[in-house]
Design a protein around this motif. Structure first.
Motif, PDB file in Angstrom:
ATOM      1  N   MET A 187      -0.154 -19.844  -8.947  1.00  0.00           N
ATOM      2  CA  MET A 187      -0.441 -18.555  -8.334  1.00  0.00           C
ATOM      3  C   MET A 187      -1.118 -18.777  -6.984  1.00  0.00           C
ATOM      4  O   MET A 187      -1.908 -19.695  -6.816  1.00  0.00           O
ATOM      5  N   LEU A 188      -0.848 -17.943  -6.047  1.00  0.00           N
ATOM      6  CA  LEU A 188      -1.410 -18.079  -4.709  1.00  0.00           C
ATOM      7  C   LEU A 188      -2.891 -17.737  -4.649  1.00  0.00           C
ATOM      8  O   LEU A 188      -3.627 -18.310  -3.878  1.00  0.00           O
ATOM      9  N   ILE A 189      -3.323 -16.787  -5.465  1.00  0.00           N
ATOM     10  CA  ILE A 189      -4.695 -16.305  -5.412  1.00  0.00           C
ATOM     11  C   ILE A 189      -5.401 -16.687  -6.707  1.00  0.00           C
ATOM     12  O   ILE A 189      -4.942 -16.356  -7.796  1.00  0.00           O
ATOM     13  N   ASP A 190      -6.522 -17.372  -6.573  1.00  0.00           N
ATOM     14  CA  ASP A 190      -7.328 -17.732  -7.737  1.00  0.00           C
ATOM     15  C   ASP A 190      -8.182 -16.518  -8.100  1.00  0.00           C
ATOM     16  O   ASP A 190      -9.138 -16.183  -7.400  1.00  0.00           O
ATOM     17  N   MET A 191      -7.830 -15.851  -9.190  1.00  0.00           N
ATOM     18  CA  MET A 191      -8.492 -14.613  -9.585  1.00  0.00           C
ATOM     19  C   MET A 191      -9.983 -14.824  -9.870  1.00  0.00           C
ATOM     20  O   MET A 191     -10.768 -13.891  -9.744  1.00  0.00           O
ATOM     21  N   ARG A 192     -10.382 -16.031 -10.223  1.00  0.00           N
ATOM     22  CA  ARG A 192     -11.789 -16.304 -10.511  1.00  0.00           C
ATOM     23  C   ARG A 192     -12.629 -16.305  -9.239  1.00  0.00           C
ATOM     24  O   ARG A 192     -13.848 -16.153  -9.297  1.00  0.00           O
ATOM     25  N   GLN A 193     -12.004 -16.472  -8.092  1.00  0.00           N
ATOM     26  CA  GLN A 193     -12.730 -16.547  -6.825  1.00  0.00           C
ATOM     27  C   GLN A 193     -12.770 -15.217  -6.078  1.00  0.00           C
ATOM     28  O   GLN A 193     -13.362 -15.137  -5.011  1.00  0.00           O
ATOM     29  N   LEU A 194     -12.138 -14.182  -6.623  1.00  0.00           N
ATOM     30  CA  LEU A 194     -12.130 -12.881  -5.955  1.00  0.00           C
ATOM     31  C   LEU A 194     -13.522 -12.271  -5.939  1.00  0.00           C
ATOM     32  O   LEU A 194     -14.236 -12.303  -6.938  1.00  0.00           O
ATOM     33  N   HIS A 195     -13.885 -11.689  -4.818  1.00  0.00           N
ATOM     34  CA  HIS A 195     -15.164 -10.990  -4.686  1.00  0.00           C
ATOM     35  C   HIS A 195     -14.984  -9.500  -4.912  1.00  0.00           C
ATOM     36  O   HIS A 195     -15.920  -8.740  -4.678  1.00  0.00           O
ATOM     37  N   GLY A 196     -13.824  -9.082  -5.315  1.00  0.00           N
ATOM     38  CA  GLY A 196     -13.558  -7.671  -5.595  1.00  0.00           C
ATOM     39  C   GLY A 196     -12.096  -7.358  -5.384  1.00  0.00           C
ATOM     40  O   GLY A 196     -11.369  -8.100  -4.722  1.00  0.00           O
ATOM     41  N   ILE A 197     -11.672  -6.264  -5.972  1.00  0.00           N
ATOM     42  CA  ILE A 197     -10.322  -5.739  -5.775  1.00  0.00           C
ATOM     43  C   ILE A 197     -10.480  -4.294  -5.328  1.00  0.00           C
ATOM     44  O   ILE A 197     -11.112  -3.491  -6.016  1.00  0.00           O
ATOM     45  N   TYR A 198      -9.941  -3.987  -4.172  1.00  0.00           N
ATOM     46  CA  TYR A 198     -10.050  -2.649  -3.606  1.00  0.00           C
ATOM     47  C   TYR A 198      -8.662  -2.025  -3.545  1.00  0.00           C
ATOM     48  O   TYR A 198      -7.749  -2.615  -2.971  1.00  0.00           O
ATOM     49  N   ILE A 199      -8.522  -0.852  -4.130  1.00  0.00           N
ATOM     50  CA  ILE A 199      -7.280  -0.096  -4.049  1.00  0.00           C
ATOM     51  C   ILE A 199      -7.482   0.959  -2.974  1.00  0.00           C
ATOM     52  O   ILE A 199      -8.345   1.830  -3.112  1.00  0.00           O
ATOM     53  N   VAL A 200      -6.725   0.857  -1.921  1.00  0.00           N
ATOM     54  CA  VAL A 200      -6.837   1.792  -0.807  1.00  0.00           C
ATOM     55  C   VAL A 200      -6.081   3.057  -1.186  1.00  0.00           C
ATOM     56  O   VAL A 200      -4.860   3.043  -1.316  1.00  0.00           O
ATOM     57  N   CYS A 201      -6.816   4.128  -1.408  1.00  0.00           N
ATOM     58  CA  CYS A 201      -6.206   5.395  -1.828  1.00  0.00           C
ATOM     59  C   CYS A 201      -5.522   6.068  -0.647  1.00  0.00           C
ATOM     60  O   CYS A 201      -5.908   5.886   0.498  1.00  0.00           O
ATOM     61  N   GLY A 202      -4.522   6.842  -0.951  1.00  0.00           N
ATOM     62  CA  GLY A 202      -3.771   7.528   0.092  1.00  0.00           C
ATOM     63  C   GLY A 202      -2.589   6.694   0.544  1.00  0.00           C
ATOM     64  O   GLY A 202      -2.318   5.624   0.018  1.00  0.00           O
ATOM     65  N   LYS A 203      -1.893   7.206   1.521  1.00  0.00           N
ATOM     66  CA  LYS A 203      -0.684   6.539   2.020  1.00  0.00           C
ATOM     67  C   LYS A 203      -1.020   5.708   3.246  1.00  0.00           C
ATOM     68  O   LYS A 203      -1.674   6.167   4.165  1.00  0.00           O
ATOM     69  N   THR A 204      -0.568   4.475   3.225  1.00  0.00           N
ATOM     70  CA  THR A 204      -0.743   3.555   4.349  1.00  0.00           C
ATOM     71  C   THR A 204       0.627   3.242   4.926  1.00  0.00           C
ATOM     72  O   THR A 204       1.591   3.083   4.188  1.00  0.00           O
ATOM     73  N   ASP A 205       0.699   3.165   6.236  1.00  0.00           N
ATOM     74  CA  ASP A 205       1.941   2.786   6.899  1.00  0.00           C
ATOM     75  C   ASP A 205       2.208   1.311   6.603  1.00  0.00           C
ATOM     76  O   ASP A 205       1.536   0.434   7.140  1.00  0.00           O
ATOM     77  N   LEU A 206       3.174   1.049   5.740  1.00  0.00           N
ATOM     78  CA  LEU A 206       3.446  -0.329   5.324  1.00  0.00           C
ATOM     79  C   LEU A 206       4.210  -1.125   6.369  1.00  0.00           C
ATOM     80  O   LEU A 206       4.498  -2.297   6.162  1.00  0.00           O
ATOM     81  N   ARG A 207       4.512  -0.520   7.509  1.00  0.00           N
ATOM     82  CA  ARG A 207       5.089  -1.295   8.613  1.00  0.00           C
ATOM     83  C   ARG A 207       4.019  -2.152   9.273  1.00  0.00           C
ATOM     84  O   ARG A 207       4.325  -3.064  10.029  1.00  0.00           O
ATOM     85  N   ARG A 208       2.764  -1.867   8.972  1.00  0.00           N
ATOM     86  CA  ARG A 208       1.669  -2.660   9.528  1.00  0.00           C
ATOM     87  C   ARG A 208       1.704  -4.066   8.964  1.00  0.00           C
ATOM     88  O   ARG A 208       2.031  -4.273   7.808  1.00  0.00           O
ATOM     89  N   GLY A 209       1.309  -4.984   9.776  1.00  0.00           N
ATOM     90  CA  GLY A 209       1.224  -6.377   9.354  1.00  0.00           C
ATOM     91  C   GLY A 209      -0.207  -6.736   9.000  1.00  0.00           C
ATOM     92  O   GLY A 209      -1.041  -5.872   8.711  1.00  0.00           O
ATOM     93  N   ILE A 210      -0.504  -8.016   9.054  1.00  0.00           N
ATOM     94  CA  ILE A 210      -1.829  -8.505   8.687  1.00  0.00           C
ATOM     95  C   ILE A 210      -2.918  -7.880   9.563  1.00  0.00           C
ATOM     96  O   ILE A 210      -3.909  -7.361   9.059  1.00  0.00           O
ATOM     97  N   ASP A 211      -2.739  -7.910  10.863  1.00  0.00           N
ATOM     98  CA  ASP A 211      -3.762  -7.388  11.765  1.00  0.00           C
ATOM     99  C   ASP A 211      -3.979  -5.893  11.579  1.00  0.00           C
ATOM    100  O   ASP A 211      -5.111  -5.413  11.583  1.00  0.00           O
ATOM    101  N   GLY A 212      -2.900  -5.151  11.390  1.00  0.00           N
ATOM    102  CA  GLY A 212      -3.014  -3.703  11.198  1.00  0.00           C
ATOM    103  C   GLY A 212      -3.722  -3.346   9.908  1.00  0.00           C
ATOM    104  O   GLY A 212      -4.557  -2.437   9.872  1.00  0.00           O
TER     105      GLY A 212
END
Length: 78
Positions: free
Chosen positions: A1-26
């Motif tokens: 797996m790419l992400i080690d779940m034991r090392q996560l400092h939190g999981i945030y679900i961004v509510c609402g609609k986000t423009d998914l055309r945005r890349g990493i910087d956006g």
């Protein structure tokens, strides 16, 4: 797996609609300016767009960002 779940400092679900055309910087900009959080804190940020079958996730792994994209093929998540 790419992400080690034991090392996560939190999981945030961004509510609402986000423009998914945005890349990493956006998406990092959304985390910083709209939610006043630090995108470099090893947390996982989940974004959904207008459609209910497409999602993006942003994660800082210590030396760079990981951008994950998921498209549900058979329907959508309710």
């Amino acid at each position: 797996m790419l992400i080690d779940m034991r090392q996560l400092h939190g999981i945030y679900i961004v509510c609402g609609k986000t423009d998914l055309r945005r890349g990493i910087d956006g998406l990092a900009n959304v985390v910083t300016h709209q939610f006043e959080l630090d995108p470099y804190n090893k947390a996982l940020y989940l974004f959904c767009g207008t459609r209910k079958d497409r999602f993006k996730a942003l994660y800082w792994d210590g030396d760079g960002f990981i951008l994950l994209y998921k498209r549900i093929e058979d329907g959508r998540i309710q």
